[in-house]
Motif scaffolding. Structure first.
Motif, short mmCIF file in Angstrom:
data_model
loop_
_atom_site.label_atom_id
_atom_site.label_comp_id
_atom_site.label_asym_id
_atom_site.label_seq_id
_atom_site.Cartn_x
_atom_site.Cartn_y
_atom_site.Cartn_z
N LEU A 1 0.80 6.55 -3.30
CA LEU A 1 -0.20 6.62 -2.61
C LEU A 1 -0.42 8.22 -2.06
O LEU A 1 -1.56 8.50 -1.99
N SER B 1 2.27 -3.28 8.81
CA SER B 1 0.83 -3.49 7.85
C SER B 1 -0.25 -4.02 8.54
O SER B 1 -0.07 -4.69 9.88
N ALA C 1 -1.03 5.76 6.55
CA ALA C 1 -2.20 5.12 5.76
C ALA C 1 -2.91 4.43 6.72
O ALA C 1 -2.19 3.79 7.57
N ASP D 1 4.80 -0.76 4.51
CA ASP D 1 3.86 -1.23 5.47
C ASP D 1 3.98 -2.86 5.13
O ASP D 1 4.00 -3.58 4.53
N GLN E 1 -3.81 1.49 6.47
CA GLN E 1 -3.16 -0.02 6.28
C GLN E 1 -1.84 -0.09 7.15
O GLN E 1 -1.33 -1.00 7.06
N HIS F 1 0.69 -1.16 -0.21
CA HIS F 1 -0.04 0.05 0.02
C HIS F 1 0.80 1.31 0.08
O HIS F 1 0.40 2.31 -0.58
N ASP F 2 2.05 1.13 0.73
CA ASP F 2 3.04 2.20 0.75
C ASP F 2 4.44 1.84 0.05
O ASP F 2 5.28 1.94 0.78
#
Length: 564
Positions: free
Chosen positions: A392, A114, A174, A73, A176, A68-69
């Motif tokens: 992101l 994460s 984030a 994560d 997540q 996600h990053d």
């Protein structure tokens, strides 16, 4: 160690003469044609890095991750993400790097994990799970809102309501990426055990992602200020945590390890405490003051470059850490735009401005960090559509600005084009072949269209090689005590174009003069260079300089290093 101390060179740690090269693995070199860089690709370029002369490689995260990053994560701290390779391949990379005298520094991301990490999966499963307190969980306020008003670094609130237990969890980044609760000693011991596992495997240190945020201002989470939040989240217990980390992980180990802490929002006073060798916290830090000077209300609100402000900021950090601490030196990394596009002229004077900033940065006191592609003058990319970007942070900013605040899409996109993190993450440009020699497949992020002209092979084939200039700077740091440890003194702090300073150790003084502009700069130099040795320059010798040693013209983006 004070630079004026005559015994300082003999006592100085290895990293005072070292140069570190950052590899962003997804974008460096792809060995299997899947479009994503990997450990095999890095191994294939170790001779290139050895030729450059760097002492250590900092690897951005290569752990398993949902991405996600882009790997920050982490879902398993003691494995390798399959797209990058395996632990066996990592061991090969480590061994082959060490054979070439190159250390490997891992990215340590322990402010958060994460949300797919086994620890968080257990923590969120019930209110009574043994790992519940491994993360920051809080009940909603009476009106159902979040525990405080903190915002996430990636847009939106820093708290997310989890349906399983009806409580909010904290994520400074984030959603997540839930934050670990370092107040819990079990969390700290689990992290230290993991760090020891990597050091036992042979790694040479850690770059510690947002490490100052592991200590939270608990009063802002739980106290009367919780309704509004605000201010830095960093709590005073950060020094206790880092000192405990040193005792549990590094104390008593043999070897030359490196610890550098990424620390947003810290002051020089903070940094003195973090980097004082007697306190046993970290060797050096990354701070962000100088890369925030061209930003307005937020990162993507771009302001014109202010050279006096940049000089004075860097100089203040030089002065602030001169007696006790240590600086890390950088102008770009995986989170920052390309330096030649941001601070220089990436078209007409790309070679000159790239080498000027290299000379200026590497002649400061501290450990220089080179970001992949910097050594050949790679530039920002300019994608025409937001869907061509992958980062992101940029995507969230664009969506929020356009959809929630009804800002002009073209204006918002221009900010992303200038400041977005994908500028640094386009694939490394090795040659003029399709996909710049990065991959035989389709790259995860499009290659910069200028790769046909700007690439390693092209740079090495020309007399005006940025790579060769970096080689000279690295060799100079390895050989010169004054470059490594000399006192720093800024000259002409308010000049709009001239960047000038001296480095002095004992009887030796070096002078840097650099014209950071597109126009010639005429006038007296800030020091008498008659009889001085010209050590390094990015232009051929100026015949007028010998005839008029106290008054000269610096050509556009010309930089010179003199030994007085």
């Amino acid at each position: 160690m004070p630079a004026s101390d005559s015994d300082a060179p003999a006592r100085a740690p290895w990293w005072t003469k070292a140069v570190v090269y950052q590899v962003y693995p997804r974008s460096f070199a792809d060995s299997d044609g899947d479009g994503v860089g990997d450990l095999g690709g890095i191994r294939s370029k170790l001779d290139y890095l050895a030729d450059l002369g760097v002492d250590a490689v900092w690897l951005s995260p290569v752990y398993p991750s949902p991405q996600h990053d882009n790997g920050y994560d982490i879902s398993d701290y003691q494995e390798i993400e399959p797209v990058f390779g395996s632990l066996a391949e990592f061991d090969l990379l480590l061994a082959e790097a060490h054979e070439r005298g190159i250390k490997i520094v891992m990215d340590l991301v322990v402010n958060h994990t994460s949300d797919e990490h086994a620890w968080f999966q257990e923590s969120r499963s019930s209110l009574t799970n043994p790992k519940r307190d491994w993360y920051w969980w809080r009940k909603p306020q009476a009106d159902g809102s979040a525990p405080n008003g903190w915002g996430s670094a990636f847009s939106g609130p820093a708290w997310t309501l989890d349906d399983t237990t009806g409580e909010y969890y904290l994520h400074l980044f984030a959603k997540q990426q839930p934050d670990l609760n370092w107040e819990n000693p079990e969390v700290r011991q689990a992290v230290y055990s993991m760090m020891n596992w990597w050091l036992d495997r042979g790694v040479d240190g850690f770059r510690m992602d947002v490490i100052n945020f592991i200590a939270k201002r608990v009063e802002l989470v739980d106290g009367p200020a919780a309704a509004t939040g605000g201010g830095s989240p960093m709590g005073p217990q950060i020094h206790d945590f880092l000192q405990e980390m040193h005792r549990e992980v590094f104390e008593g180990r043999r070897g030359e390890h490196l610890t550098v802490g990424e620390m947003p929002g810290v002051s020089t006073d903070d940094a003195l405490l973090f980097t004082d060798p007697a306190r046993h916290e970290v060797d050096m830090i990354f701070q962000f003051e100088h890369v925030g000077l061209d930003q307005g209300e937020h990162k993507f609100d771009v302001l014109p470059r202010n050279l006096p402000a940049l000089k004075q900021s860097l100089s203040r950090w030089q002065d602030g850490l001169a007696a006790t601490g240590w600086n890390s030196l950088y102008l770009n990394n995986h989170d920052q735009p390309r330096l030649v596009s941001r601070f220089g002229n990436d078209t007409t004077y790309r070679y000159e401005s790239a080498t000027l900033w290299a000379l200026v940065l590497h002649l400061h006191r501290g450990t220089p960090y080179i970001y992949q592609g910097e050594e050949i003058g790679m530039t920002n990319v300019r994608f025409d559509f937001i869907h061509d970007y992958r980062d992101l942070e940029s995507l969230n900013h664009y969506r929020e600005a356009v959809e929630d605040f009804d800002l002009d899409p073209g204006t918002v996109l221009a900010g992303v084009q200038t400041m977005g993190r994908d500028n640094a993450r386009t694939p490394m440009q090795w040659d003029a072949s399709p996909q710049a020699g990065f991959t035989t497949g389709t790259p995860w992020l499009a290659v910069n269209p200028n790769s046909a002209d700007i690439n390693v092979a092209a740079d090495l084939s020309t007399e005006r090689s940025i790579f060769r200039f970096y080689q000279s700077l690295i060799e100079l740091r390895h050989e010169s005590e004054v470059v490594a440890l000399g006192d720093f003194a800024l000259l002409e702090p308010d000049h709009e174009a001239l960047y000038a300073f001296t480095r002095t150790l004992g009887d030796e003084t070096l002078l840097v003069v650099a014209n950071a502009s597109d126009a010639p700069l005429s006038g007296p130099l800030p020091a008498d260079v008659s009889g001085a040795e010209l050590v390094l320059a990015n232009y051929p010798a100026d015949p007028d300089a010998a005839a008029h040693p106290t008054e000269t013209t610096l050509r556009p983006w010309e930089a010179r290093l003199y030994r007085l």
